[in-house]
Design an enzyme around this catalytic site. Sequence first.
Site, PDB file in Angstrom:
ATOM      1  N   GLY A 205       0.821  -1.202   0.000  1.00 27.26           N
ATOM      2  CA  GLY A 205       0.000   0.000   0.000  1.00 27.26           C
ATOM      3  C   GLY A 205       0.857   1.254   0.000  1.00 27.26           C
ATOM      4  O   GLY A 205       2.092   1.199  -0.058  1.00 27.26           O
TER       5      GLY A 205
ATOM      6  N   ASP B 234      -1.166 -13.507   6.011  1.00 24.86           N
ATOM      7  CA  ASP B 234      -2.573 -13.161   6.209  1.00 24.86           C
ATOM      8  C   ASP B 234      -2.751 -12.780   7.675  1.00 24.86           C
ATOM      9  O   ASP B 234      -2.771 -13.645   8.551  1.00 24.86           O
ATOM     10  CB  ASP B 234      -3.463 -14.348   5.848  1.00 24.86           C
TER      11      ASP B 234
ATOM     12  N   TYR C 152      -8.512  -1.911   5.969  1.00 22.60           N
ATOM     13  CA  TYR C 152      -9.634  -1.780   5.036  1.00 22.60           C
ATOM     14  C   TYR C 152      -9.954  -0.291   4.997  1.00 22.60           C
ATOM     15  O   TYR C 152     -10.437   0.270   5.972  1.00 22.60           O
ATOM     16  CB  TYR C 152     -10.832  -2.573   5.540  1.00 22.60           C
TER      17      TYR C 152
ATOM     18  N   TYR D 114     -16.377   2.321   8.710  1.00 23.05           N
ATOM     19  CA  TYR D 114     -14.926   2.449   8.642  1.00 23.05           C
ATOM     20  C   TYR D 114     -14.367   3.027   9.946  1.00 23.05           C
ATOM     21  O   TYR D 114     -13.469   2.447  10.568  1.00 23.05           O
ATOM     22  CB  TYR D 114     -14.518   3.329   7.468  1.00 23.05           C
TER      23      TYR D 114
END
Length: 290
Positions: free
Chosen positions: A10, A36, A61, A126
Site C-alpha cells: 500500500g 494473512d 480496510y 470504517y
Amino acid sequence: MNILVTGANGQLGTCMRNASARSNDTYIFTDVAELDITDADAVARAVADNDIKIVVNCAAYTNVDKAEDDAEFAELLNAKAVRHLADAVKANDGTLIHISTDYVFGGSQGNTPRNEDEPVNPTGVYGLTKLHGEQAVAESGAKALIFRTAWLYSEYGKNFVKTMINLTATKPELKVVFDQCGTPTYAQDLADAIFDIIENRKFEGNEGIYHFSNEGVCSWYDFAVMIADYADNRQCDIQPCHSGEFPSKVIRPAYSVLDKTKYKDTFNKRVPNWVDSLARCMSNLEHWKS
C-alpha cells in the site's frame, strides 16, 4: 533488530520500504500473499520465528463507502487482525506501531484541531472498525504507539492527488466539495516519522496515541486547485460545491484537522506544511513521468 511491516504494497507500506533503505535494521515486508494477518496462528508464527521486535501495521480496510456494505470484513481487517498482531508482538516482548484515522472522531465538533484525548464518536463502519482496532490494541496490553492520520496520498496506488491530476488534465470542468476541511498527509512524511522513531529507539517509553498529518488546513476544493496548479492543468475550471451534491452513505467530518502538538513535543520534531509536501510529491511524479 527485526521489524515487520504489514500492508507493504500500500501507500504507507511502500513509503516505509523507501525509508528502510537507510537502516541497518532488518525490515521484513509482507502483504496478504506473504502473511494473512487475519490468521492468528500465522501472525504468531511470523513474529516468533523471525524474532520480530517491532510490527508496523500499515494494513487496513480503507474504502470508506464500501465498508458500509462490507462491515464484517472491515471489522476483521481493522480490528480482529490488529488484535492478532498485538498479541503476537506482546508474546515476543516487542512493540506495535499501528495506523489509525481521524474518522474515529466522526462528525463535526467545531473548528478546533482535535487532540488525542478528545471523545471519539465514529459515524460510519470504517471509523467504527478503526476505533475497535485501537481498543483491541489497548485491551491486549501490548506496548504500542498508535498514529491517527488523515487524507493520505503519495506517488503510489490510488489516491486523491493522482485522481485529480488525471481529471484536471482530461475534464474541462470539475466540482469539488469545499465544506469538508482537513489536512492532506504525504505518506512519505508519515513513514519517515515512524522510521525515525524506530531508528532512534524512541518508541521505548513513548507508548500511546499520537496524531500525525501535515501542518495547515484546507478543503478538498483547495487541495484540488493546488494539485491542478502544480500539474499545470489550469485549463480545467474547478468549482467549489457542497457535500450534498455527492450523496454518500457515510457522514464525513466537516472539520477534521488533527493537533500534532503531542507528537512534536514528544519526539522534538517539526511537521512539514501540506503545501510543501504536495510540491515534493508532485515533483517525484513529474520526475517519473519524464
